[in-house]
Design a protein around this motif. Structure first.
Motif, PDB file in Angstrom:
ATOM      1  N   UNK A  82      13.323  16.077  -2.180  1.00 53.22           N
ATOM      2  CA  UNK A  82      13.742  15.722  -3.538  1.00 53.22           C
ATOM      3  C   UNK A  82      12.569  15.432  -4.474  1.00 53.22           C
ATOM      4  N   UNK A  83      11.536  16.228  -4.327  1.00 54.02           N
ATOM      5  CA  UNK A  83      10.418  16.112  -5.257  1.00 54.02           C
ATOM      6  C   UNK A  83      10.764  16.852  -6.554  1.00 54.02           C
ATOM      7  N   UNK A  84      10.471  16.291  -7.706  1.00 48.41           N
ATOM      8  CA  UNK A  84      10.733  16.999  -8.971  1.00 48.41           C
ATOM      9  C   UNK A  84       9.940  18.301  -9.035  1.00 48.41           C
ATOM     10  N   UNK A  85      10.580  19.335  -9.565  1.00 48.56           N
ATOM     11  CA  UNK A  85       9.949  20.645  -9.641  1.00 48.56           C
ATOM     12  C   UNK A  85       8.675  20.667 -10.452  1.00 48.56           C
ATOM     13  N   UNK A  86       8.528  19.727 -11.409  1.00 49.39           N
ATOM     14  CA  UNK A  86       7.333  19.734 -12.249  1.00 49.39           C
ATOM     15  C   UNK A  86       6.065  19.396 -11.462  1.00 49.39           C
ATOM     16  N   UNK A  87       6.230  18.844 -10.249  1.00 48.60           N
ATOM     17  CA  UNK A  87       5.078  18.521  -9.417  1.00 48.60           C
ATOM     18  C   UNK A  87       4.774  19.613  -8.390  1.00 48.60           C
ATOM     19  N   UNK A  88       5.420  20.757  -8.511  1.00 53.76           N
ATOM     20  CA  UNK A  88       5.213  21.860  -7.564  1.00 53.76           C
ATOM     21  C   UNK A  88       4.934  23.129  -8.353  1.00 53.76           C
ATOM     22  N   UNK A  89       3.849  23.809  -8.038  1.00 49.80           N
ATOM     23  CA  UNK A  89       3.558  25.074  -8.711  1.00 49.80           C
ATOM     24  C   UNK A  89       3.465  26.208  -7.689  1.00 49.80           C
ATOM     25  N   UNK A 144      -4.802   6.113  -9.871  1.00 47.43           N
ATOM     26  CA  UNK A 144      -5.801   7.172  -9.733  1.00 47.43           C
ATOM     27  C   UNK A 144      -6.244   7.634 -11.110  1.00 47.43           C
ATOM     28  N   UNK A 145      -7.553   7.818 -11.276  1.00 50.57           N
ATOM     29  CA  UNK A 145      -8.073   8.367 -12.517  1.00 50.57           C
ATOM     30  C   UNK A 145      -8.260   9.869 -12.369  1.00 50.57           C
ATOM     31  N   UNK A 146      -8.058  10.596 -13.450  1.00 49.40           N
ATOM     32  CA  UNK A 146      -8.123  12.051 -13.400  1.00 49.40           C
ATOM     33  C   UNK A 146      -6.734  12.656 -13.533  1.00 49.40           C
ATOM     34  N   UNK A 147      -6.686  13.960 -13.499  1.00 51.39           N
ATOM     35  CA  UNK A 147      -5.429  14.672 -13.687  1.00 51.39           C
ATOM     36  C   UNK A 147      -4.664  14.762 -12.369  1.00 51.39           C
ATOM     37  N   UNK A 148      -3.355  14.554 -12.417  1.00 50.29           N
ATOM     38  CA  UNK A 148      -2.514  14.667 -11.228  1.00 50.29           C
ATOM     39  C   UNK A 148      -2.402  16.134 -10.820  1.00 50.29           C
ATOM     40  N   UNK A 149      -2.799  16.435  -9.578  1.00 52.65           N
ATOM     41  CA  UNK A 149      -2.713  17.810  -9.092  1.00 52.65           C
ATOM     42  C   UNK A 149      -1.334  18.046  -8.466  1.00 52.65           C
ATOM     43  N   UNK A 150      -0.635  19.074  -8.875  1.00 51.72           N
ATOM     44  CA  UNK A 150       0.665  19.355  -8.270  1.00 51.72           C
ATOM     45  C   UNK A 150       0.502  19.932  -6.868  1.00 51.72           C
ATOM     46  N   UNK A 151       1.572  19.933  -6.097  1.00 51.66           N
ATOM     47  CA  UNK A 151       1.568  20.658  -4.822  1.00 51.66           C
ATOM     48  C   UNK A 151       1.401  22.132  -5.157  1.00 51.66           C
ATOM     49  N   UNK A 152       0.361  22.737  -4.626  1.00 58.72           N
ATOM     50  CA  UNK A 152      -0.005  24.101  -5.002  1.00 58.72           C
ATOM     51  C   UNK A 152       0.377  25.075  -3.890  1.00 58.72           C
TER      52      UNK A 152
END
Length: 570
Positions: free
Chosen positions: A552-559, A471-479
């Protein structure tokens, strides 16, 4: 068809001409519906949406939704009613009857096999191969699935009720049902009282018949028809339908059972004080027997707090409000007779089988790599290494390419090897306009940082057993956000679940059960083909447990996890 998550392509309000055409199509497809019923189903002025979606097998399906519920779906120019519509008009289709325990298999994507069909005294419904038909459970005329007949009634009887009976398209509890208000089937009495599960079942076949297990597998040996019928009747109904207790009393018993099971086998002294919501969501629900669903609203207590007050009166636990509006269990009497006398049930064979199946395909988080894409204005810098515009690279590859470029073109400063001289290509790639004639050298770390900053962001997602997705663009975290609705009511909203391979409808169903709160799945504002989950109340704590501990998703992908309600301090 809807056993797995689907992808929404568009969701628009129906046009007046299309509404009239839909009415005509429904009239032709379902002649059993009267004019008034069609007007109720497709009202003249109320909102009616047309939702175009793709199911997991790639088929394009059009769904018509009214009042928040899907009422019809169209596949290959054929119209089908949903279970929501069939609950309002249960007699518009010929209906086959099966046992309650078969429903789980249908929801999982299985077709209805003839050994699982119950033949009432009036006989099988008359159908031809390919006819649209409904499926209901013994004792309740409310359909739980629809499909098309795999053979005619005559062929079914001639086969001795063997083979596939109905190719199932849509069921109660599948993802199409989940897109509505997720209501349960109403209780509709059978037209013939002998059709209920307590009465005898007449199979309408001559001679002997091999006895059948619930999943339709044949057992060895011939038995008389009367014995096979009686044996099937005694085994097939669920325990809830036979124990004679009112539903509310059954739910009270189940609630107490799960509570005692959780205290005896899961909650430890070190866990105290324990949020009451955590006791329910993380411990009691997992203690619920296979095939049953714990729903406090259907008990006499209605709320967990009232049940725990009763348990406190029995001196089993002590509950305190350690912070405003947040209750916790602060003490447990593990020597209480209720707990010591409780026997933890052995898992049933069916439960073990379900657990084994669930272990075969657990959710596994994807492997995510941050990448960099070469833009047009930096193409010259990467040409020598064989990369062109649009090429994607990892950070380590970019560093190596820049280092090799500097050394190959003798740009490393001879007097200070920590500095790199900037040639015209590097100047064009990393310098601002006002720096072009002022900056001639940069330290290595500054040079590499600027190069990475000027490249376009991209990322690669790889799910276990699947090909990588670029994917191109910025990875959006789970918001995760907390929003204030009318009357100062808080709701928890979570977006971007699909990026991480999570089905919003499945997450909503889990949260609805664990939080004992209503959930809504709707299109995410400003996002194409993306859904958001809305849960009543501040449920960020439960979301954090689900995403971090279970998925077990890494915390850095969740805001947004920092907005969870703070438990009372010890």
């Amino acid at each position: 068809m809807f056993a797995k998550a689907f992808r929404v392509k568009s969701n628009t309000a129906i046009k007046g001409s299309d509404r009239r055409k839909l009415r005509a199509d429904v009239t032709a497809a379902f002649p059993a519906l009267g004019t008034d019923q069609i007007s109720e189903l497709i009202p003249g002025k109320e909102d009616l949406n047309v939702v175009k979606l793709y199911v997991h097998k790639g088929d394009s399906v059009t769904v018509y939704a009214s009042g928040g519920n899907p009422i019809l779906f169209e596949l290959e120019k054929n119209l089908y009613p949903t279970v929501y519509t069939l609950w309002a008009y249960p007699d518009i289709l010929p209906t086959f009857i099966t046992w309650p325990l078969v429903l789980e298999k249908l929801v999982g994507g299985a077709d209805l096999m003839l050994p699982g069909v119950v033949v009432p005294p009036t006989g099988l419904p008359q159908v031809q191969q390919g006819d649209l038909c409904a499926i209901a459970l013994v004792g309740n005329r409310a359909p739980v699935a629809i499909g098309v007949a795999a053979m005619s009634t005559a062929q079914m009887l001639a086969s001795g009720l063997k083979g596939k009976g109905v190719s199932v398209l849509h069921t109660y509890q599948d993802h199409l049902w989940r897109s509505g208000d997720k209501s349960s089937p109403p209780a509709i009495a059978p037209l013939d009282p002998t059709d209920s599960c307590e009465e005898k079942v007449h199979l309408g076949l001559q001679g002997n018949l091999k006895s059948l297990t619930l999943d339709g597998e044949e057992e060895n040996g011939q038995v008389p028809l009367r014995e096979a019928s009686e044996d099937t009747s005694s085994r097939a109904p669920s325990q809830d339908s036979l124990d004679g207790k009112p539903l509310q009393e059954q739910m009270d018993d189940l609630l107490l059972r799960c509570f005692l099971h959780a205290l005896k086998s899961r909650v430890k002294k070190a866990d105290l004080p324990l949020l009451t919501s955590t006791l329910l969501g993380s411990h009691m629900f997992s203690c619920c027997p296979e095939g049953q669903q714990l729903d406090i609203k259907k008990s006499s207590y209605k709320k967990l707090s009232k049940f725990l007050q009763h348990m406190q009166q029995e001196q089993i636990v002590q509950v305190k409000e350690l912070s405003k509006g947040v209750e916790s269990i602060v003490a447990v009497d593990w020597r209480h007779p209720r707990i010591t006398s409780f026997v933890i049930p052995e898992p049933s064979l069916t439960s073990q089988t379900v657990q084994e199946v669930s272990r075969e395909q657990p959710y596994l988080p994807p492997d995510i790599k941050s990448l960099y894409c070469v833009p047009a204005n930096m193409t010259q810098l990467f040409l020598e290494s064989g990369h062109k515009k649009g090429s994607t690279l990892e950070g380590s590859e970019v560093r190596k390419i820049i280092t090799d470029y500097a050394k190959r073109n003798r740009l490393v400063d001879a007097d200070n090897r920590n500095l790199v001289k900037l040639d015209p290509i590097l100047c064009d790639c990393i310098l601002e306009k006002n720096e072009q004639h002022l900056v001639t050298k940069l330290p290595w770390d500054c040079l590499l940082t600027r190069c990475l900053k000027n490249l376009q962001p991209a990322y690669q997602v790889t799910f276990p057993g699947q090909e990588p997705i670029l994917k191109k663009g910025k990875l959006c975290p789970i918001d995760i956000t907390l929003e204030l609705k009318t009357y100062n009511k808080k709701v928890t909203v979570v977006r971007n679940l699909e990026t991480y391979g999570l089905d919003p409808c499945s997450v909503a169903a889990i949260l609805q059960q664990r939080c004992q709160a209503s959930t809504i799945v709707s299109p995410a504002p400003g996002a194409k083909d993306s859904l958001q989950v809305q849960v009543q109340g501040n449920q960020i704590h439960h979301l954090g447990q689900l995403l971090l501990e279970e998925y077990r998703l890494p915390g850095k992908y969740i805001q947004g996890l920092e907005k969870a309600p703070k438990p009372g301090k010890k």
